[in-house]
Design a protein around this motif. Sequence first.
Motif, PDB file in Angstrom:
ATOM      1  N   SER A   1       0.830  -1.206   0.000  1.00 39.12           N
ATOM      2  CA  SER A   1       0.000   0.000   0.000  1.00 39.12           C
ATOM      3  C   SER A   1       0.862   1.253   0.000  1.00 39.12           C
ATOM      4  O   SER A   1       0.463   2.301  -0.525  1.00 39.12           O
ATOM      5  CB  SER A   1      -0.946   0.003   1.205  1.00 39.12           C
ATOM      6  OG  SER A   1      -0.253   0.228   2.423  1.00 39.12           O
ATOM      7  N   TRP A   2       2.069   1.146   0.544  1.00 34.66           N
ATOM      8  CA  TRP A   2       2.986   2.292   0.506  1.00 34.66           C
ATOM      9  C   TRP A   2       3.502   2.541  -0.903  1.00 34.66           C
ATOM     10  O   TRP A   2       3.747   3.684  -1.289  1.00 34.66           O
ATOM     11  CB  TRP A   2       4.126   2.085   1.495  1.00 34.66           C
ATOM     12  CG  TRP A   2       3.652   2.282   2.896  1.00 34.66           C
ATOM     13  CD1 TRP A   2       3.179   1.328   3.750  1.00 34.66           C
ATOM     14  CD2 TRP A   2       3.541   3.531   3.589  1.00 34.66           C
ATOM     15  NE1 TRP A   2       2.790   1.910   4.928  1.00 34.66           N
ATOM     16  CE2 TRP A   2       3.010   3.258   4.868  1.00 34.66           C
ATOM     17  CE3 TRP A   2       3.844   4.842   3.255  1.00 34.66           C
ATOM     18  CZ2 TRP A   2       2.764   4.255   5.804  1.00 34.66           C
ATOM     19  CZ3 TRP A   2       3.615   5.839   4.192  1.00 34.66           C
ATOM     20  CH2 TRP A   2       3.081   5.540   5.443  1.00 34.66           C
ATOM     21  N   LEU A   3       3.665   1.474  -1.668  1.00 39.32           N
ATOM     22  CA  LEU A   3       4.051   1.697  -3.064  1.00 39.32           C
ATOM     23  C   LEU A   3       2.918   2.377  -3.814  1.00 39.32           C
ATOM     24  O   LEU A   3       3.161   3.207  -4.701  1.00 39.32           O
ATOM     25  CB  LEU A   3       4.450   0.381  -3.740  1.00 39.32           C
ATOM     26  CG  LEU A   3       3.427  -0.488  -4.491  1.00 39.32           C
ATOM     27  CD1 LEU A   3       3.157  -0.005  -5.904  1.00 39.32           C
ATOM     28  CD2 LEU A   3       3.894  -1.932  -4.524  1.00 39.32           C
ATOM     29  N   ARG A   4       1.665   2.033  -3.474  1.00 41.27           N
ATOM     30  CA  ARG A   4       0.537   2.682  -4.140  1.00 41.27           C
ATOM     31  C   ARG A   4       0.492   4.172  -3.801  1.00 41.27           C
ATOM     32  O   ARG A   4       0.266   5.017  -4.672  1.00 41.27           O
ATOM     33  CB  ARG A   4      -0.792   2.033  -3.734  1.00 41.27           C
ATOM     34  CG  ARG A   4      -0.813   0.525  -3.649  1.00 41.27           C
ATOM     35  CD  ARG A   4      -0.438  -0.175  -4.932  1.00 41.27           C
ATOM     36  NE  ARG A   4      -0.330  -1.612  -4.695  1.00 41.27           N
ATOM     37  CZ  ARG A   4       0.085  -2.486  -5.581  1.00 41.27           C
ATOM     38  NH1 ARG A   4       0.446  -2.081  -6.786  1.00 41.27           N
ATOM     39  NH2 ARG A   4       0.154  -3.768  -5.296  1.00 41.27           N
ATOM     40  N   LEU A   5       0.697   4.482  -2.520  1.00 40.93           N
ATOM     41  CA  LEU A   5       0.711   5.893  -2.135  1.00 40.93           C
ATOM     42  C   LEU A   5       1.834   6.639  -2.834  1.00 40.93           C
ATOM     43  O   LEU A   5       1.638   7.728  -3.387  1.00 40.93           O
ATOM     44  CB  LEU A   5       0.867   6.009  -0.615  1.00 40.93           C
ATOM     45  CG  LEU A   5      -0.360   5.652   0.238  1.00 40.93           C
ATOM     46  CD1 LEU A   5       0.027   5.589   1.709  1.00 40.93           C
ATOM     47  CD2 LEU A   5      -1.465   6.680   0.027  1.00 40.93           C
ATOM     48  N   ALA A   6       3.028   6.040  -2.811  1.00 37.23           N
ATOM     49  CA  ALA A   6       4.173   6.686  -3.456  1.00 37.23           C
ATOM     50  C   ALA A   6       3.955   6.819  -4.957  1.00 37.23           C
ATOM     51  O   ALA A   6       4.323   7.832  -5.564  1.00 37.23           O
ATOM     52  CB  ALA A   6       5.446   5.885  -3.177  1.00 37.23           C
ATOM     53  N   SER A   7       3.332   5.802  -5.558  1.00 40.02           N
ATOM     54  CA  SER A   7       3.108   5.821  -7.000  1.00 40.02           C
ATOM     55  C   SER A   7       1.998   6.783  -7.395  1.00 40.02           C
ATOM     56  O   SER A   7       1.930   7.221  -8.545  1.00 40.02           O
ATOM     57  CB  SER A   7       2.766   4.414  -7.489  1.00 40.02           C
ATOM     58  OG  SER A   7       3.840   3.527  -7.238  1.00 40.02           O
ATOM     59  N   ALA A   8       1.101   7.083  -6.461  1.00 39.66           N
ATOM     60  CA  ALA A   8       0.076   8.094  -6.726  1.00 39.66           C
ATOM     61  C   ALA A   8       0.637   9.498  -6.558  1.00 39.66           C
ATOM     62  O   ALA A   8       0.375  10.392  -7.365  1.00 39.66           O
ATOM     63  CB  ALA A   8      -1.119   7.887  -5.798  1.00 39.66           C
ATOM     64  N   VAL A   9       1.442   9.683  -5.516  1.00 40.40           N
ATOM     65  CA  VAL A   9       2.009  11.006  -5.240  1.00 40.40           C
ATOM     66  C   VAL A   9       3.092  11.360  -6.252  1.00 40.40           C
ATOM     67  O   VAL A   9       3.173  12.499  -6.733  1.00 40.40           O
ATOM     68  CB  VAL A   9       2.577  11.052  -3.813  1.00 40.40           C
ATOM     69  CG1 VAL A   9       3.358  12.347  -3.566  1.00 40.40           C
ATOM     70  CG2 VAL A   9       1.447  10.933  -2.792  1.00 40.40           C
ATOM     71  N   GLY A  10       3.954  10.384  -6.599  1.00 40.97           N
ATOM     72  CA  GLY A  10       5.083  10.646  -7.486  1.00 40.97           C
ATOM     73  C   GLY A  10       4.698  11.241  -8.826  1.00 40.97           C
ATOM     74  O   GLY A  10       5.171  12.326  -9.196  1.00 40.97           O
ATOM     75  N   PRO A  11       3.826  10.574  -9.610  1.00 40.07           N
ATOM     76  CA  PRO A  11       3.454  11.145 -10.912  1.00 40.07           C
ATOM     77  C   PRO A  11       2.778  12.512 -10.802  1.00 40.07           C
ATOM     78  O   PRO A  11       2.986  13.380 -11.658  1.00 40.07           O
ATOM     79  CB  PRO A  11       2.485  10.095 -11.483  1.00 40.07           C
ATOM     80  CG  PRO A  11       2.888   8.825 -10.830  1.00 40.07           C
ATOM     81  CD  PRO A  11       3.302   9.211  -9.439  1.00 40.07           C
ATOM     82  N   ALA A  12       1.972  12.698  -9.751  1.00 39.92           N
ATOM     83  CA  ALA A  12       1.328  14.008  -9.579  1.00 39.92           C
ATOM     84  C   ALA A  12       2.373  15.093  -9.323  1.00 39.92           C
ATOM     85  O   ALA A  12       2.283  16.208  -9.863  1.00 39.92           O
ATOM     86  CB  ALA A  12       0.316  13.949  -8.440  1.00 39.92           C
ATOM     87  N   LEU A  13       3.392  14.778  -8.504  1.00 37.84           N
ATOM     88  CA  LEU A  13       4.470  15.744  -8.242  1.00 37.84           C
ATOM     89  C   LEU A  13       5.270  16.038  -9.502  1.00 37.84           C
ATOM     90  O   LEU A  13       5.663  17.187  -9.746  1.00 37.84           O
ATOM     91  CB  LEU A  13       5.401  15.215  -7.145  1.00 37.84           C
ATOM     92  CG  LEU A  13       4.904  15.333  -5.703  1.00 37.84           C
ATOM     93  CD1 LEU A  13       5.915  14.711  -4.756  1.00 37.84           C
ATOM     94  CD2 LEU A  13       4.649  16.790  -5.341  1.00 37.84           C
ATOM     95  N   VAL A  14       5.508  15.000 -10.302  1.00 38.60           N
ATOM     96  CA  VAL A  14       6.234  15.218 -11.557  1.00 38.60           C
ATOM     97  C   VAL A  14       5.451  16.181 -12.449  1.00 38.60           C
ATOM     98  O   VAL A  14       6.020  17.106 -13.044  1.00 38.60           O
ATOM     99  CB  VAL A  14       6.482  13.888 -12.291  1.00 38.60           C
ATOM    100  CG1 VAL A  14       7.081  14.140 -13.669  1.00 38.60           C
ATOM    101  CG2 VAL A  14       7.423  12.992 -11.482  1.00 38.60           C
ATOM    102  N   GLY A  15       4.136  15.967 -12.520  1.00 42.17           N
ATOM    103  CA  GLY A  15       3.317  16.859 -13.334  1.00 42.17           C
ATOM    104  C   GLY A  15       3.410  18.306 -12.896  1.00 42.17           C
ATOM    105  O   GLY A  15       3.439  19.229 -13.727  1.00 42.17           O
ATOM    106  N   LEU A  16       3.491  18.542 -11.583  1.00 36.66           N
ATOM    107  CA  LEU A  16       3.621  19.904 -11.068  1.00 36.66           C
ATOM    108  C   LEU A  16       5.020  20.470 -11.301  1.00 36.66           C
ATOM    109  O   LEU A  16       5.187  21.626 -11.691  1.00 36.66           O
ATOM    110  CB  LEU A  16       3.305  19.924  -9.565  1.00 36.66           C
ATOM    111  CG  LEU A  16       1.837  19.702  -9.174  1.00 36.66           C
ATOM    112  CD1 LEU A  16       1.717  19.552  -7.671  1.00 36.66           C
ATOM    113  CD2 LEU A  16       0.976  20.862  -9.665  1.00 36.66           C
TER     114      LEU A  16
END
Length: 482
Positions: A426-441
């Motif tokens: 579940s931590w990989l899911r959180l990191a994988s959700a946050v990571g792409p969003a941060l890249v977009g910003l």
Amino acid sequence: MQDDVSLLPGASGAAIARSRAAIVDDPQRAALLIARMEHIPFCRWHMRARIVMGSATFLDAFDALSLAFVLPILVRLWGLSPLDIGWLIAASYIGQLAGALLFSALAEARGRVPSAALATAIMSIMSLGCALAGNLPMLFACRLVQGIGVGGEMPVAATYISEFSRAQGRGRFFMLYEMIFPIGLMAAGQIGTVLVPLLGWKTMFLIGGIPGLIIAVLVARLPESPRWLIARGRLDEAQAIIEAGEASARRKHPEFRPLAVAPPAAAPLPPGAGSPRQRSRWAELLRRPYRSRTLVAWTLWACAFFVANSLNNWMPTLYHTVYGLELGDALRAASMTNVAQVALLLVCAFCVDRVGRRNWTLASFLVGAALLAALAFGGTGSLAEVIVLATLSYGVVGSVNAVLYLYTPEIYPTRMRAIGTGLATSWLRLASAVGPALVGLMVGKHGIASVFAMFAGVAVVGALAATLMIETRGRQLEDIAR
């Protein structure tokens, strides 16, 4: 305590009595069954489990990455902004977070096999739903629900394969199974590169959905994990499955003889290993002796997948939009990351039982951090440098992802192995959700170099956490759990 069979319509009194008799505490018999399972040499019994469950894992990977090779078309077709892209990528990971928690709990309560089969069916049906989506909100919703199946299949499958493995050579056996995940990613890349420009973006989702329904049926027909049955006290069922494994071993190895008496090293089992009355609790993961193992594992999962999944999902779009590559060239360049990962995992499969889980993880994070730092500080000006360094950094850090699927089920006892693995993922899911969003910003505001600097910093944190891992190579699962 009422066994599951007593809840079935039409269950006879004799069947209920046999079921209840099967769950009486018998640690000596449980220890013998574990020893017999550890004694079975590699044979078709193991191979079938690895191939069928591996097929589901292949589709899990394919479905997880399919969006990355669709996005370059949807950016133009639907006029998506970088933030839209980030949230569309994140949708799957949000669903995966829910799926990891839901299906790991289901796997502890109802078994590994039915849980993995249901997760595979969900992700396949929703892949077909994605193909029918006609706008951003519909695709977002389908990817969100599909993520529940994607997130549920992998931790349950990893737990199942780990429990089928012997202590001797478990790393090699598991990593050869785990290679199917990056092969699925690689297949998504290669198929997406060829077919998306020719047949359109919906092709990816159709390919991911239709075979999955067949594979879900095959998964449902696999034998249940004997270790899970033993932990539930269902010793007769576990014995029948182990006897099938021994019969398979005799066909391949005529000289093989099953164990009749458990060796001294096989007893005693950890408390509750043969008892149905001891149940797993989420809170136990944060109590001694598992607290430090859990916190280290969570950190490793978050760091490894923050870097790897952000790279994997964004690189096709970055090559196409930032560096101006034609669509086909951008997809081909991005697909090389998964080729690099497969090559490194093949090396890892034959080395991890000698090098050890901790040493491989530590070295991979350090090398990945160095490559990403090189990109951040001067490497983004040249497209060739970006392709080479991004491909290598993903391959190196991506190998950690596979090792974590091996390592995490090893550090918990059977009664909480699926829950421990599911919560870690579940931590990989959180990191994988946050990571792409941060890249977009960050791409729009600070440039691509800042993205690679962020990834390098996260890899350093992962390396620090890796120094605190316990070494599990060559140890029986029941021994590690003590």
